[in-house]
Design a protein around this motif. Structure first.
Motif, mmCIF file in Angstrom:
data_model
loop_
_atom_site.group_PDB
_atom_site.id
_atom_site.type_symbol
_atom_site.label_atom_id
_atom_site.label_comp_id
_atom_site.label_asym_id
_atom_site.label_seq_id
_atom_site.Cartn_x
_atom_site.Cartn_y
_atom_site.Cartn_z
ATOM 1 N N ARG A 50 -38.308 -1.321 13.525
ATOM 2 C CA ARG A 50 -37.091 -0.631 13.601
ATOM 3 C C ARG A 50 -36.116 -1.433 12.660
ATOM 4 N N PHE A 51 -35.305 -0.766 11.937
ATOM 5 C CA PHE A 51 -34.154 -1.584 11.296
ATOM 6 C C PHE A 51 -32.796 -0.781 11.317
ATOM 7 N N ASP A 52 -31.848 -1.092 11.999
ATOM 8 C CA ASP A 52 -30.806 -0.545 12.312
ATOM 9 C C ASP A 52 -29.500 -1.223 11.637
ATOM 10 N N ILE A 53 -28.680 -0.501 11.030
ATOM 11 C CA ILE A 53 -27.297 -1.270 10.731
ATOM 12 C C ILE A 53 -26.035 -0.317 11.303
ATOM 13 N N ASP A 54 -25.372 -0.897 12.085
ATOM 14 C CA ASP A 54 -24.230 -0.126 12.466
ATOM 15 C C ASP A 54 -22.983 -0.215 11.395
ATOM 16 N N ILE A 55 -22.837 1.006 10.556
ATOM 17 C CA ILE A 55 -22.074 0.615 9.496
ATOM 18 C C ILE A 55 -20.451 0.453 9.882
ATOM 19 N N SER A 56 -20.373 1.028 11.036
ATOM 20 C CA SER A 56 -18.974 0.916 11.882
ATOM 21 C C SER A 56 -18.347 -0.356 12.051
ATOM 22 N N VAL A 57 -19.533 -1.363 12.207
ATOM 23 C CA VAL A 57 -19.402 -2.962 12.541
ATOM 24 C C VAL A 57 -19.599 -3.473 11.065
ATOM 25 N N CYS A 58 -20.153 -3.197 10.436
ATOM 26 C CA CYS A 58 -20.550 -4.002 9.004
ATOM 27 C C CYS A 58 -19.260 -4.308 8.497
ATOM 28 N N MET A 59 -19.075 -5.321 7.848
ATOM 29 C CA MET A 59 -17.848 -5.796 7.355
ATOM 30 C C MET A 59 -17.826 -6.043 5.488
ATOM 31 N N SER A 60 -19.081 -5.577 5.077
ATOM 32 C CA SER A 60 -19.427 -5.583 3.711
ATOM 33 C C SER A 60 -19.154 -7.132 3.172
ATOM 34 N N CYS A 61 -19.614 -7.952 3.734
ATOM 35 C CA CYS A 61 -19.640 -9.299 3.197
ATOM 36 C C CYS A 61 -20.739 -9.733 2.298
ATOM 37 N N GLN A 62 -21.696 -8.913 2.430
ATOM 38 C CA GLN A 62 -22.981 -9.147 1.401
ATOM 39 C C GLN A 62 -23.887 -10.540 1.694
ATOM 40 N N ILE A 63 -23.641 -11.111 2.911
ATOM 41 C CA ILE A 63 -24.361 -12.191 3.283
ATOM 42 C C ILE A 63 -25.705 -12.051 3.530
ATOM 43 N N CYS A 64 -25.968 -10.852 4.254
ATOM 44 C CA CYS A 64 -27.629 -10.334 4.350
ATOM 45 C C CYS A 64 -28.075 -10.473 2.998
ATOM 46 N N VAL A 65 -27.610 -9.658 1.949
ATOM 47 C CA VAL A 65 -27.933 -9.888 0.651
ATOM 48 C C VAL A 65 -28.328 -11.175 0.158
ATOM 49 N N GLU A 66 -27.291 -12.023 0.464
ATOM 50 C CA GLU A 66 -27.644 -13.466 -0.210
ATOM 51 C C GLU A 66 -28.884 -14.308 0.336
ATOM 52 N N VAL A 67 -29.040 -13.898 1.749
ATOM 53 C CA VAL A 67 -29.960 -14.690 2.352
ATOM 54 C C VAL A 67 -31.302 -14.041 2.295
#
Lengths: 213, 391, 170
Positions: A99-116
């Motif tokens: 399972r891989f869920d992202i709650d777009i309404s919570v996401c703040m578009s910081c891009q940290i997930c991409v960096e790490v």
């Protein structure tokens, strides 16, 4: 004299007022739903998951390492690790996200997930027309909705995607070379006793072929 | 024919009133005029909102509203429906009665001001002997409603906005009154009808409007400044400065009550433009004598709308003042100049009809403006402030 | 006439009473405004346009606003916990009675000075603003100037008070 600046300003706004009727280049806005400005390459809003090949489930780069889940500041990512493993792009067996869920309404578009992300599996999308009538379910994206092909990544961020692909190819080449070296070493090791025994030759050759593939 | 077009509304009213029994006629006449005022000015309000949004857009190189109806002309209708259907929220700790009364008091007081404005030849609700005084009395009452709104909301932004508004209105009301007093001195009457008639003469086809005299021109400029401040329009919109105070005194108002505040603000703009038109721009009189055939009410409304356009233009151009600049500007620059203008108006009256009075009066005013402007800028009373940062 | 008069008088008195009896200071100020408005309406009902509008302009537009301003700038508008009556109300009563007596004496005195004795009211003369202006600038110019001097003195005093504070702060 006092008031000169005001007159100058009034002249400027009058020029803008008249000019905006005459020349369309002056207009700084576009009529959005009909006209659109092509997004610049660095545009980003919400993350998506990259997959290679045609099948999104098989080609998913994500290995469910859960680093992004831990790093996410607003904690909008939820990951469940799989029980079994499947081979990744190098061929190494890895876990994958059940399972891989992202709650777009919570996401703040910081891009940290991409960096790490060490696997180049999560990237930032440019899709912004995500409004929905369902306040809770409509903005909670599961892995199927998040999965997008590598071609899409190339389309939205060409330079970055090319870099990523080059890095992955290099990694793969390195892994291949390592595997090849390992196989050769294994073959050499196998060959040494074979010389004395002179029987294992037929058995070693198919093994080398398999590791190369 | 020309006469009929000029007096069409008066004749229409007489005809409608004539249909009624004699006992009802005086009441019906007044009621009809009130209904006309209540119908016309909110319509103009809708038009002005649209013009404002379009013009501001164009000044900022945007298009402005263009979705609702052709060229977005129905935008005010959509806005109206929206504000009518919105929930009317009253804060829990608010003073409910005062909170409710504030917008009502505002709109009523503003509407009262229209009663004495002559909107055309024979087109005034009441020709009061002290019409100008009545207008200012009603204008002064709006201050209290602003305070009521800000205080009753129990919100620090509202209260700050109300305090700013009241301080600003008190300061600029003095200027407003004194700049109008010059006109009263020359005309010798407080009746707005008489003031318009005094300006409705022509020499070589040009009108005798007060703006075309030195004291009138200076008075008009100061009146315009005070009127902008009095109606809380940019650049004097500190009471509702959205970057500092959310929305100032009407922060806690929503739905229809907010619409009333919005309406009140625009109506105040109309009435104060109407008064400025009456005092300095000749009211309903035509700008050239050969244009006398155009109905008088067209001239009045054209001049009012022109003033509104200038208001919008100012708003699109000027940034907001700081509080200290606002106060310094009112008390140290505009007020002394208005007092000087009163003296100049007296001088104008007693210097006779020759050309000397033009030279003397203009020279005094221009000199005073230049000297005081330079001095004020030098002392940083209202000019840009030099900031000294830590080095 | 009398019905309108009683309605307005009732409003004025109610406003005045509310101004004294309400607990919240700002409410008191607003009630006082109602009383002011009632007095202005009384003037208008007596065909004294100038006095009526001047009452609105000065009392509602300036005095009431200054009152609420002073309340907000000094003590805040919080409601007091205890009663609203002062402890030395007897003194207040005496002063109020004295003022009332003086006003009543003045009113009765002016009634005696009017022509037409025997309670038959003479036709009210129509006074225009022009006449008031002429009277102020002619016959009553001395009282006017004295009032102006008083106001100027008050203004200068206020400025000096404010200036002194600023120098002290430095």
């Amino acid at each position: 004299m006092l008031g000169e600046g005001i007159l100058k300003g009034l002249a400027e706004t009058a020029r803008n007022f008249a000019g905006s009727f005459v020349s369309a280049e002056r207009l700084t806005t576009v009529q959005y739903p009909e006209q659109r400005i092509a997004p610049i390459e660095a545009t980003r809003d919400f993350p998506f998951l990259v997959y290679d090949g045609a099948d999104w489930e098989a080609g998913m780069r994500c290995v469910a390492c859960q680093i992004c889940e831990k790093e996410c500041p607003p904690q909008c990512i939820y990951i469940e690790k799989s029980k079994d493993k499947k081979p990744d792009f190098v061929g190494k067996p890895q876990f994958y996200p059940a399972r891989f869920d992202i709650d777009i309404s919570v996401c703040m578009s910081c891009q940290i997930c991409v960096e790490v992300c060490p696997f180049e599996a999560i990237k930032m999308d440019t899709e912004f027309e995500l409004s929905t009538e369902d306040r809770f379910g409509g903005l909670l994206f599961d892995r199927k909705e998040l999965a997008k092909p590598n071609e899409h990544y190339h389309k939205i961020h060409p330079t970055e995607a090319a870099e990523v692909d080059a890095r992955l190819a290099e990694e793969k080449a390195k892994a291949d070379a390592k595997a090849k070296a390992a196989a050769e070493a294994a073959a050499a090791k196998a060959a040494a006793p074979a010389k004395t025994a002179a029987v294992g030759d037929a058995a070693a050759k198919p093994a080398e072929g398999a590791s190369r593939a | 024919m020309i006469e009929t077009a000029d007096q069409i509304f008066v004749l229409l009213k007489q005809w409608v009133v004539g249909l009624l029994p004699a006992g009802l006629q005086p009441v019906a006449g007044v009621l009809l005029s009130v209904v006309a005022i209540i119908a016309v000015f909110p319509t103009l309000f809708a038009l002005a909102v649209w013009v404002e949004r379009k013009a501001l857009g164009r000044m900022q190189n945007r298009i402005g509203p263009n979705r609702v109806g052709p060229l977005g002309i129905l935008q005010p209708v959509a806005d109206g429906i929206k504000s009518l259907t919105k929930e009317d929220i009253v804060p829990l700790s608010a003073d409910a009665a005062v909170h409710f009364l504030a917008p009502v008091v505002l709109v009523v007081a503003v509407f009262m001001g229209f009663a004495v404005l002559p909107m055309g030849r024979n087109m005034e609700l009441v020709d009061m002997d002290a019409g100008l005084l009545f207008f200012f009395a009603m204008g002064a009452s709006t201050e209290l409603s602003v305070f009521m709104a800000g205080w009753s909301s129990r919100n620090k932004y509202s209260l700050l906005g109300a305090m700013r508004a009241v301080a600003q209105m008190i300061s600029y009301e003095v200027v407003l009154l004194l700049s109008s007093a010059a006109v009263v001195m020359i005309t010798g009457s407080l009746s707005l009808v008489k003031i318009v008639e005094a300006q409705n003469h022509y020499t070589w086809g040009l009108p005798h409007w007060y703006i075309f005299t030195p004291w009138g021109c200076a008075g008009f400029v100061m009146y315009a400044i005070a009127a902008t401040a009095e109606t809380n329009r940019s650049p004097f919109d500190l009471p509702e400065g959205e970057s500092e105070l959310v929305a100032g005194y009407h922060t806690e108002y929503s739905g229809f009550k907010f619409a009333l505040f919005f309406l009140g603000e625009y109506l105040a703009m109309f009435s104060i433009s109407g008064l400025g038109t009456t005092l300095f721009l000749g009211g309903w009189s035509a700008p050239f004598s050969f244009l006398g055939w155009v109905p008088s009410w067209i001239w009045f409304f054209a001049k009012v709308m022109l003033s509104i356009v200038v208001f919008i233009w100012m708003r699109g151009t000027l940034p907001r003042l700081r509080q200290d600049q606002l106060m310094n500007f009112a008390w140290k620059f505009v007020l002394p100049l208005t007092m000087l203008n009163l003296l100049v108006a007296g001088l104008w009256r007693f210097l006779g009809d020759g050309w000397e009075r033009w030279v003397v009066c203009s020279a005094i005013l221009v000199l005073a403006f230049a000297v005081m402007g330079r001095e004020g800028m030098r002392r940083e009373h209202f000019g840009p402030r030099r900031y000294r940062y830590a080095e | 006439m009398s019905l309108v008069f009683y309605a307005i008088a009732g409003l004025t008195v109610a406003g005045g009473l509310a101004a004294m009896l309400l607990k919240n200071t700002v409410h008191c100020a607003l009630a006082l405004t109602v009383a002011f408005a009632g007095i202005a309406l009384l003037f208008l009902e007596l065909d004294a346009q100038f006095a009526g509008f001047a009452q609105i302009l000065v009392y509602i537009g300036a005095v009431a606003v200054l009152v609420v301003f002073a309340i907000l700038l000094t003590r805040g508008s919080e409601t007091p916990k205890g009663g609203v009556f002062s402890r030395n109300w007897l003194t207040g009563l005496a002063i109020a009675a004295g003022v009332f007596a003086v006003l009543g004496w003045a009113v009765l005195g002016s009634a005696r000075a009017l022509p037409g004795p025997g309670g038959t009211p003479t036709a009210a003369p129509t006074v225009t603003v022009l006449q008031i202006g002429n009277a102020l600038m002619g016959r009553y110019v001395l009282p006017l100037e004295i009032v102006a001097l008083l106001l100027t003195a008050a203004l200068i005093g206020a400025v000096i008070v404010a200036m002194h504070e600023k120098e002290g702060a430095k």
